[in-house]
Enzyme design. Structure first.
Site, short mmCIF file in Angstrom:
data_model
loop_
_atom_site.label_atom_id
_atom_site.label_comp_id
_atom_site.label_asym_id
_atom_site.label_seq_id
_atom_site.Cartn_x
_atom_site.Cartn_y
_atom_site.Cartn_z
N ASP A 81 0.86 -1.16 0.00
CA ASP A 81 0.00 0.00 0.00
C ASP A 81 0.91 1.23 0.00
OD1 ASP A 81 -2.31 1.44 0.14
OD2 ASP A 81 -2.51 1.30 2.31
N ASP A 134 -3.65 -1.79 5.62
CA ASP A 134 -4.06 -1.34 6.95
C ASP A 134 -5.58 -1.24 7.10
OD1 ASP A 134 -4.49 0.77 5.30
OD2 ASP A 134 -3.20 2.19 6.35
N ASP A 166 -8.32 -3.95 2.76
CA ASP A 166 -7.13 -4.77 2.49
C ASP A 166 -7.26 -6.20 3.03
OD1 ASP A 166 -5.71 -2.65 1.29
OD2 ASP A 166 -5.20 -1.87 3.27
#
Length: 1052
Positions: free
Chosen positions: A374, A723, A727
């Protein structure tokens, strides 16, 4: 009910975000003011059920227990334990008390299997916790309009599509809803945990044009589980329960958890177990074929076998040898040692801020080939900060640009380059005042961190004000920097008093505040989008504070500065003010006649007109300082980095260039793509095979999952970071799911295999290096334990082949495999890592644990172990001395090798007698001389067991390095191994010299001379392996030389 079902099906596909408000209300058959009627609520409740996430029943405990026995090694052990138990029962019925020791072996094996099952069930029962954590982020109550009245605390689970819900700041959104009307001028929602966006997003009631818009583009929709951070609005419930976006995530997590795959190591061990099963089967058959003559005899009559004689007692004896073979071949201690090594690895990783939740992940990290990361919070700090400040110059054709250092909310993190060393000029003072006062955020100091309260961009402006300082003429005594995190912001807020706020809205893209100065004069301070402020500005303030007309030259300079910063992924804000407020010149609160103008946001643009433009600032979520080197380390280690983010494409590309995922001039037309475009790509797998980094922007949960799935299908070992709630499915699906410890949601953490305590990408790279080191060490002790087991198999096979009495019994082999081998094998896990461990490409997940050459090496070693253990057994029976070592001190009777190998015929020998002999304090005498080959073999068995233990201790030194000599890698490079060898010898002495334990294991104490014999027979294993290592190094060098001479054969 048929009509209800039709409504249900249409509801599933109705794109409320792409329809006007009246059309949405008509579709859901509801009035915005009165809401649904109670009977209609009941009808829809039957169709859609409760507004809650489903409870997926996990496998039963019984199913989980059975699953633990799917492992090949475990099945072999189970069969060995059952057979061993039956034989012990049979022997015990004949031997009485003496047979009790026979039960030690099956009971120990059963205990191992039970413990293994308990650990496995405990690990797997934690798998569904991510789903439970997901439920915790759901709202519990909602303010709903029903039957023409407002229900203030309706349980959120009772909501149905068509309900009218009122949302206020701080509310957790209870369902997916279409915004009908804004009550406040603006509504902002923090939905980053679901979409990956780094800042709170504005919501409106205007429809979007695309029916297939991505989540981030649905600006008129709010989603279950997200939070209102500013404003209030009226909404229409469109989806509930499992049909919401968070419900889809819930389903994806469940599906991903169903497809958990074995780690690369587990797969290799299973393959090894299957090969071991075949080997054991072949050896057992060979043992029976070799010894069939002892329990099955026949005579040939007329060329045909007749008069068959079968000895059940001897048949069971050789069956026991087959069981001993199984026990010898299986490294029973291997699961325990692997678990211990992985646990030690987790401690090392924890020291590097990587908290491992699932032990096998430690090993899997070592063969990671792709890291899907990410952007927000992992590659960047997730803390907005000012990067560039542009102020007016001394003339209309000049601007001043200042570079701002620092990447966090810490006011002391960095400074402003080329900043005036003395008093700030009038222009800079005005910028500082606007940034400090036209601002609703604050920064708090918590422990070692500075945390933002409110909008991140506004917090970054306040930190900028601190770095700017304040004018020399200020009253310094009024500012206590020790008591206040933002003393300069406090100074400016004390200088002018805020009396009204013109809230931000999407149409004018600015926020204004009316302030009263210390001399009682009102002033309007404004910040917002640079283009919009310029349109409403007619003047500029120069360096000395003078006000001049905004001409086309100055305007083009400002626009160019704004475009340059935007191109570099900076989010730009402009600053302006106004002194002549006409209607608001005397404004002092809500009783003033002009206050009614503030109640209608449509008046704000006219109030914020004729502005004086003073400057602009570029802000960004900056990359972490250490990430650039970590990306370089990944490249050197052969690991590809793919960035998958919910953020927009331009911002993500600029960050990726800065941290080194892409080169500064690299063409990104084939390397950067949106999630939606990737899903429509004609050849997705080919796109993913490109070398170097890749970027996926505006990615949704389903995109992340699909990318991970495709990479895994291509044989990649994927580590995925994340996070947010969005996800979690991809974290669950990836080989290694890595959650953020600081910014991560509980859902992400529970779905992950590893949590980063510092949310830092470089921690992942350090963990990969640690994983590689641990795997190398695991290979060392796996090779060590397997080579030891080969030796045991060779020993038993030779015993059976030569026809001599059994030299090692199963309980002794079990002791060696579990206890004696355990400490050295564990200590090999502390071998220091190779210096170039992160300079080598990742190993393939299907690479063999043991190469053909290593297998050959350990077959030679195993053969020597077999010869040594059987040889010392034969030496005791047939020799009074060996290599000058006197063995006759105990008074035992010597026999010939022929007698020893035909001991089963002893009853037919005439005149055969034996003398009593002494072992420790015990004297062995025999009424029946043939018992000498069974009860009397106790000393020879002890010698065999001691040689086996000593050889395996010396062999652990060989395992320090796969090919390195002990001269180049001496034993003290791993002092823990020397300690472990001492512990193992100590345990062996314990069972030798404690009478009760000696009786259990069927052994006796040894004399000094007998110990000298043990060492003399065991030590050559080091010399043999040194020769084999030398051959390995020589052939490897020859191969490398040949490769250099013939580059055309080099693997592309």
């Amino acid at each position: 009910m048929g009509e209800a079902r039709r409504f249900d099906q249409e509801e599933m596909i109705f794109p409320a975000w792409a329809r006007d408000v009246p059309e949405c209300l008509a579709r859901y058959e509801v009035d915005q003011e009165s809401g649904l009627r109670s009977e209609e609520v009941d009808r829809r409740q039957e169709i859609f059920g409760w507004n809650e996430l489903e409870k997926h029943e996990g496998p039963s405990i019984f199913r989980l227990v059975l699953d633990q026995f799917n492992d090949t090694l475990v099945r072999i052990l189970l069969v060995a334990a059952v057979v061993s138990f039956v034989l012990a029962w049979y022997d015990g019925a004949e031997a009485g008390e003496a047979g009790i020791t026979a039960f030690v072996e099956p009971l120990v094996i059963f205990l191992i299997l039970i413990l293994n099952a308990i650990v496995g069930v405990w690990q797997e029962s934690n798998a569904e916790k991510a789903l439970e954590a997901l439920k915790e982020i759901q709202s519990e109550h909602a303010m709903v309009r029903r039957d023409g009245r407002t229900v203030h605390n309706l349980p959120a689970r009772e909501l149905v599509p068509g309900d009218i819900v009122e949302l206020h700041v701080g509310d957790k959104i209870p369902a997916d809803m279409r915004v009908l009307r804004l009550i406040s001028s603006t509504v902002r929602v923090e939905q980053g945990s679901l979409t990956g966006e780094s800042v709170a997003v504005n919501k409106s009631h205007h429809k979007v044009e695309a029916d297939d818009a991505e989540i981030q583009g649905k600006e008129c929709m709010v989603f279950a589980g997200t939070t209102v951070v500013n404003g209030s609005c009226i909404c229409l419930v469109t989806e509930t329960g499992m049909n919401t976006e968070i419900g889809k995530v819930h389903l994806q997590i469940h599906e991903a958890s169903q497809g958990d795959e074995d780690t690369p190591l587990k797969k290799k061990l299973n393959e090894f177990g299957e090969a071991l099963t075949a080997i054991i089967g072949v050896i057992c058959v060979l043992v029976w074929l070799i010894n069939v003559k002892y329990f099955l005899t026949w005579e040939y009559v007329d060329g045909w076998p007749r008069n068959f004689k079968f000895s059940f007692e001897k048949c069971t004896y050789y069956f026991e040898i087959a069981v001993a073979l199984a026990v010898a071949a299986i490294p029973e201690g291997l699961p325990a040692v692997i678990t211990t090594c992985l646990a030690l690895g987790t401690r090392k990783m924890a020291q590097k801020n990587a908290l491992v939740r699932k032990l096998p992940s430690v090993e899997t990290l070592g063969c990671t080939t792709v890291i899907c990361s990410d952007k927000t919070g992992t590659l960047t700090t997730n803390q907005m900060s000012a990067a560039k400040l542009v102020a007016m110059g001394s003339e209309t054709d000049s601007l001043r640009t200042f570079k701002v250092e620092g990447t966090t909310y810490d006011p002391h993190d960095g400074s402003i380059q080329s900043w005036p060393t003395h008093q700030m000029d009038e222009n800079l003072q005005m910028i500082a005042m606007i940034a400090a006062v036209c601002n609703d955020a604050s920064v708090a100091h918590s422990g070692h961190q500075y945390l933002a309260n409110g909008m991140p961009t506004e917090a970054a402006l306040k930190v900028l004000v601190e770095k700017m300082g304040f004018n020399r003429g200020a009253n310094h005594s009024s500012v206590d920097s020790a008591a206040n995190v933002l003393p300069w912001c406090k100074y400016w807020n004390d200088t002018v008093r805020r009396i009204a706020t013109l809230e931000f809205d999407r149409s004018r893209k600015s926020m204004g505040v009316i302030v009263k100065s210390s001399i009682g004069r009102n002033m309007l301070l404004v910040k917002g989008a640079v283009e919009n402020l310029l349109e409403r500005s007619v003047y500029i303030q120069l360096l000395d504070g003078s006000i001049v007309q905004l001409d086309s030259t100055t305007k083009s300079l400002i626009v160019k500065a704004n475009n340059d910063m935007s191109t570099n992924a900076l989010r730009c804000l402009g600053f302006a003010y106004k002194k002549d407020l006409s209607d608001f010149a005397t404004y002092d609160g809500e009783h003033h006649p002009a206050h009614k103008l503030l109640l209608d946001p449509s008046n704000y643009s006219s109030i914020e007109s004729d502005l004086i433009f003073v400057g602009l600032v570029g802000l960004r979520d900056p990359p972490r300082v250490e990430v650039h080197k970590a990306i370089e380390d990944c490249r050197a280690a052969g690991i590809r980095v793919m960035v998958i983010t919910g953020d927009n494409k331009n911002t993500a590309e600029a960050i990726c260039r800065e941290i080194g995922v892409f080169g500064s001039e690299e063409d990104l037309s084939r390397k950067s793509i949106t999630g939606k475009d990737f899903m429509n790509h004609p050849n997705q797998k080919l796109y993913l095979k490109q070398s170097g980094g890749l970027l996926f922007s505006r990615a949704e949960p389903k995109h992340k999952q699909e990318i991970v799935r495709l990479l895994k299908e291509e044989g990649e070992v994927v580590a995925m970071t994340g996070d947010g709630v969005n996800d979690a499915p991809a974290l669950k699906l990836a080989d290694i799911g890595i959650a953020m410890g600081i910014a991560g949601t509980e859902v992400a953490k529970e779905a992950s295999d590893m949590v980063l305590a510092d949310d830092n990408f470089s921690t992942i790279v350090a963990a990969v290096g640690e994983g590689r080191s641990i795997y190398n060490n695991m290979k060392a002790f796996i090779r060590y334990m397997i080579s030891s087991n080969m030796g045991e198999v060779a020993s038993i096979f030779l015993t059976a082949a030569l026809g001599i009495p059994e030299g090692l019994i199963p309980v002794q082999l079990l002791w060696v495999n579990l206890v004696t081998d355990g400490p050295p094998a564990t200590a090999l896990g502390f071998n220091p890592p190779d210096k170039d461990i992160m300079k080598k490409p990742p190993r393939r997940s299907d690479d063999s644990l043991i190469s053909a050459w290593i297998l050959f090496r350990y077959l030679i070693i195993g053969l020597y172990v077999g010869v040594a253990t059987v040889g010392v057994f034969i030496i005791w029976f047939t020799h009074g001395s060996f290599l000058g070592i006197d063995l006759s001190g105990d008074g035992h009777t010597l026999v010939t090798y022929s007698q020893l190998s035909n001991w089963g015929q002893c009853p037919s020998w005439e005149g055969f007698t034996v003398s009593p002999f002494k072992a420790g304090s015990h004297v062995f005498a025999f009424n029946n001389p043939c018992d000498y080959f069974q009860a009397g073999k106790v000393k020879a068995m002890t010698l065999s067991l001691s040689v086996l233990v000593a050889i395996e201790m010396f062999n652990s030194l060989n395992a320090l390095s796969e090919d390195g000599s002990l001269l180049s890698m001496p034993p003290w490079v791993n002092p823990w191994l020397l300690v472990a060898m001492s512990v193992s010898f100590g345990l062996h002495f314990l069972i030798l010299y404690v009478p009760f334990l000696a009786q259990v294991f069927g052994i006796v104490p040894l004399s000094l001379n007998e110990w000298l014999l043990v060492l003399a027979v065991a030590f050559p294993v080091i010399l043999i392996d040194e020769v084999l290592k030398f051959v390995g190094r020589w052939t490897s060098r020859s191969y490398m030389s040949g490769s250099k001479l013939s580059p055309k054969h080099k693997d592309a």
